[in-house]
Design a protein around this motif. Structure first.
Motif, mmCIF file in Angstrom:
data_model
loop_
_atom_site.group_PDB
_atom_site.id
_atom_site.type_symbol
_atom_site.label_atom_id
_atom_site.label_comp_id
_atom_site.label_asym_id
_atom_site.label_seq_id
_atom_site.Cartn_x
_atom_site.Cartn_y
_atom_site.Cartn_z
ATOM 1 N N GLU A 44 18.750 -106.424 82.827
ATOM 2 C CA GLU A 44 18.150 -107.761 82.694
ATOM 3 C C GLU A 44 18.980 -108.804 83.440
ATOM 4 O OE1 GLU A 44 15.249 -108.527 81.394
ATOM 5 O OE2 GLU A 44 14.871 -106.429 80.870
ATOM 6 N N ARG A 45 20.285 -108.639 83.393
ATOM 7 C CA ARG A 45 21.200 -109.579 84.061
ATOM 8 C C ARG A 45 20.940 -109.610 85.563
ATOM 9 N NH1 ARG A 45 26.022 -109.699 86.663
ATOM 10 N NH2 ARG A 45 27.671 -111.127 85.978
ATOM 11 N N ASN A 46 20.609 -108.471 86.131
ATOM 12 C CA ASN A 46 20.351 -108.373 87.572
ATOM 13 C C ASN A 46 19.120 -109.175 88.007
ATOM 14 O OD1 ASN A 46 22.550 -106.736 88.031
ATOM 15 N ND2 ASN A 46 21.401 -104.828 87.801
ATOM 16 N N HIS A 47 18.276 -109.544 87.022
ATOM 17 C CA HIS A 47 17.059 -110.275 87.351
ATOM 18 C C HIS A 47 17.200 -111.782 87.123
ATOM 19 C CE1 HIS A 47 15.450 -106.151 87.006
ATOM 20 N NE2 HIS A 47 14.526 -106.572 87.858
ATOM 21 N N LEU A 48 18.410 -112.241 86.782
ATOM 22 C CA LEU A 48 18.616 -113.687 86.633
ATOM 23 C C LEU A 48 18.454 -114.367 87.995
ATOM 24 C CD1 LEU A 48 21.727 -113.972 84.253
ATOM 25 C CD2 LEU A 48 19.345 -114.496 83.702
ATOM 26 N N GLU A 49 17.844 -115.549 87.978
ATOM 27 C CA GLU A 49 17.620 -116.270 89.232
ATOM 28 C C GLU A 49 18.923 -116.730 89.861
ATOM 29 O OE1 GLU A 49 14.642 -119.510 90.103
ATOM 30 O OE2 GLU A 49 13.704 -118.544 88.368
ATOM 31 N N HIS A 50 19.802 -117.307 89.025
ATOM 32 C CA HIS A 50 21.084 -117.821 89.525
ATOM 33 C C HIS A 50 22.229 -117.228 88.707
ATOM 34 C CE1 HIS A 50 18.842 -120.734 91.882
ATOM 35 N NE2 HIS A 50 18.200 -121.107 90.777
ATOM 36 N N VAL A 51 23.208 -116.679 89.385
ATOM 37 C CA VAL A 51 24.422 -116.189 88.718
ATOM 38 C C VAL A 51 25.615 -116.855 89.399
ATOM 39 C CG1 VAL A 51 25.849 -114.194 88.181
ATOM 40 C CG2 VAL A 51 23.362 -113.985 88.087
ATOM 41 N N ASN A 52 26.223 -117.803 88.691
ATOM 42 C CA ASN A 52 27.327 -118.568 89.270
ATOM 43 C C ASN A 52 28.662 -117.853 89.128
ATOM 44 O OD1 ASN A 52 25.542 -120.729 89.908
ATOM 45 N ND2 ASN A 52 25.621 -121.365 87.760
ATOM 46 N N GLN A 53 28.831 -117.133 88.010
ATOM 47 C CA GLN A 53 30.097 -116.430 87.770
ATOM 48 C C GLN A 53 29.808 -114.931 87.736
ATOM 49 O OE1 GLN A 53 30.917 -119.247 84.402
ATOM 50 N NE2 GLN A 53 32.993 -119.227 85.209
ATOM 51 N N LYS A 54 29.660 -114.387 88.928
ATOM 52 C CA LYS A 54 29.169 -113.018 89.093
ATOM 53 C C LYS A 54 30.074 -111.962 88.476
ATOM 54 C CE LYS A 54 26.582 -114.131 93.288
ATOM 55 N NZ LYS A 54 26.388 -113.892 94.720
ATOM 56 N N GLU A 55 31.381 -112.267 88.358
ATOM 57 C CA GLU A 55 32.314 -111.269 87.850
ATOM 58 C C GLU A 55 32.261 -111.135 86.329
ATOM 59 O OE1 GLU A 55 34.547 -115.137 87.543
ATOM 60 O OE2 GLU A 55 33.061 -114.228 88.877
ATOM 61 N N MET A 56 31.725 -112.158 85.630
ATOM 62 C CA MET A 56 31.742 -112.152 84.167
ATOM 63 C C MET A 56 30.638 -111.263 83.603
ATOM 64 S SD MET A 56 34.327 -113.997 84.148
ATOM 65 C CE MET A 56 34.597 -113.776 82.388
ATOM 66 N N LEU A 57 30.914 -110.610 82.497
ATOM 67 C CA LEU A 57 29.914 -109.724 81.868
ATOM 68 C C LEU A 57 28.883 -110.531 81.088
ATOM 69 C CD1 LEU A 57 28.927 -106.855 81.079
ATOM 70 C CD2 LEU A 57 30.445 -107.015 79.087
ATOM 71 N N ILE A 58 29.340 -111.323 80.133
ATOM 72 C CA ILE A 58 28.430 -112.051 79.253
ATOM 73 C C ILE A 58 28.125 -113.429 79.841
ATOM 74 C CG2 ILE A 58 28.034 -112.909 76.913
ATOM 75 C CD1 ILE A 58 28.261 -109.876 77.052
ATOM 76 N N LEU A 59 26.846 -113.656 80.141
ATOM 77 C CA LEU A 59 26.442 -114.895 80.798
ATOM 78 C C LEU A 59 25.397 -115.659 79.987
ATOM 79 C CD1 LEU A 59 25.951 -113.641 84.474
ATOM 80 C CD2 LEU A 59 27.955 -114.820 83.550
ATOM 81 N N SER A 60 25.329 -116.955 80.251
ATOM 82 C CA SER A 60 24.211 -117.754 79.737
ATOM 83 C C SER A 60 23.003 -117.505 80.629
ATOM 84 C CB SER A 60 24.587 -119.243 79.756
ATOM 85 O OG SER A 60 24.661 -119.689 81.106
ATOM 86 N N LYS A 61 21.839 -117.999 80.222
ATOM 87 C CA LYS A 61 20.631 -117.801 81.038
ATOM 88 C C LYS A 61 20.736 -118.539 82.373
ATOM 89 C CE LYS A 61 18.051 -121.535 78.786
ATOM 90 N NZ LYS A 61 16.837 -121.874 78.006
ATOM 91 N N ASN A 62 21.678 -119.500 82.448
ATOM 92 C CA ASN A 62 21.900 -120.238 83.696
ATOM 93 C C ASN A 62 22.925 -119.570 84.607
ATOM 94 O OD1 ASN A 62 20.106 -122.315 82.915
ATOM 95 N ND2 ASN A 62 21.711 -123.233 81.654
ATOM 96 N N GLY A 63 23.421 -118.401 84.187
ATOM 97 C CA GLY A 63 24.337 -117.652 85.039
ATOM 98 C C GLY A 63 25.786 -118.068 84.949
ATOM 99 N N ASN A 64 26.143 -118.783 83.865
ATOM 100 C CA ASN A 64 27.534 -119.193 83.669
ATOM 101 C C ASN A 64 28.164 -118.424 82.513
ATOM 102 O OD1 ASN A 64 27.484 -121.316 85.661
ATOM 103 N ND2 ASN A 64 26.244 -122.503 84.223
#
Length: 297
Positions: free
Chosen positions: A195-215
């Motif tokens: 599911e993470r791979n389908h996020l529109e924007h990922v700002n902190q690509k190295e982090m495992l747990i992200l918000s829906k905004n990719g942070n």
């Protein structure tokens, strides 16, 4: 920040490897003492004080209804500061050398029961999208690994090894430990990564747990998430990531894990830190004792 505190801050960061939050707490406590000296002791400098000024500050803190635990933490920060001044030869005598901490009532942490954990996984409705799977994974990781909130937030994709079924955790003072993963946790990680791979924007690509905004998620977000989900299954007053960590340790001990193994999993420096979790296992211990002792037949 007073110029004489800056070297202490650098020492905490570079030599002691303390986390930013810990450093902030230490510096805040030392600065609070300096403010007290400014207000009540003619702006006496931190280097000039003796224990009488510290003792009078403690009295003021208590009169302001600051708990004994909080007072002890503030004085602990001061002790570290004066040890630093002594080490760097800025003072010749540590004014807190003979200080004794205030007595505090020992709080017994009440873990979630195994049924409450089962209920939170089985009866909560987790949406089958990025946020739903991520939320379930956060709870799963806390309960199956016992990691701290800050450790969870700072997990990177590279920390997870699904082949070896382990995660690498960076704990206090940058100490690394390897924790095994259960198959159910690995399955959830894989589903989350999909599911993470389908996020529109990922700002902190190295982090495992992200918000829906990719942070990277915040500590307050994780706290609120745990509180919200466990409010549906538990009446306990405190519902936090630390209670989940406590539950992890207690349930392992209740089911036969030895104390040393739990100590390593939790990343404790000494057994004394882990032994607090044995108090919660007393009921289980009594049950085993009653069933097993020959004199009770």
């Amino acid at each position: 920040m007073a110029s004489n505190i800056q070297p202490f801050q650098d020492y905490l960061v570079k030599e002691k490897n303390y986390s930013p939050l810990t450093v902030q707490a230490y510096i805040s406590d030392v600065q609070a003492f300096q403010i007290y000296l400014n207000d009540f002791h003619d702006s006496l400098s931190l280097e000039e004080i003796n224990y009488s000024q510290v003792r009078s500050w403690i009295v003021v803190l208590i009169e302001n209804n600051i708990s004994a635990t909080s007072v002890n933490r503030k004085i602990s920060s001061l002790k570290s500061y004066y040890k630093f001044l002594l080490k760097t030869k800025q003072i010749s005598i540590n004014p807190l050398l003979k200080h004794k901490s205030l007595k505090t009532a020992k709080k017994v942490q009440i873990p979630f029961s195994e049924k409450e954990l089962q209920d939170v996984f089985e009866f909560n409705s987790y949406s089958n999208d990025f946020e739903g799977i991520r939320n379930q994974l956060i709870i799963e990781l806390f309960y199956t690994t016992g990691i701290r909130r800050a450790e969870m937030i700072n997990l990177t994709l590279n920390n997870v090894n699904t082949v070896q079924k382990t995660i690498k955790v960076i704990g206090k003072r940058n100490k690394e430990r390897i924790i095994p993963l259960l198959n159910c946790t690995i399955e959830l990680i894989e589903a989350y990564k999909h599911e993470r791979n389908h996020l529109e924007h990922v700002n902190q690509k190295e982090m495992l747990i992200l918000s829906k905004n990719g942070n990277k998620v915040s500590e307050s977000f994780v706290y609120r998430l745990i509180n919200e989900y466990f409010s549906t299954v538990s009446q306990k007053t405190k519902k936090s990531p630390h209670v989940l960590r406590h539950s992890f340790a207690t349930h392992l001990l209740n089911n036969g894990a030895d104390l040393n193994s739990v100590k390593e999993l939790l990343g404790h420096a000494s057994l004394s830190s882990t032994q607090i979790y044995t108090h919660s296992s007393l009921a289980e211990l009594k049950k085993v004792y009653q069933e097993a002792h020959p004199r009770n037949k």
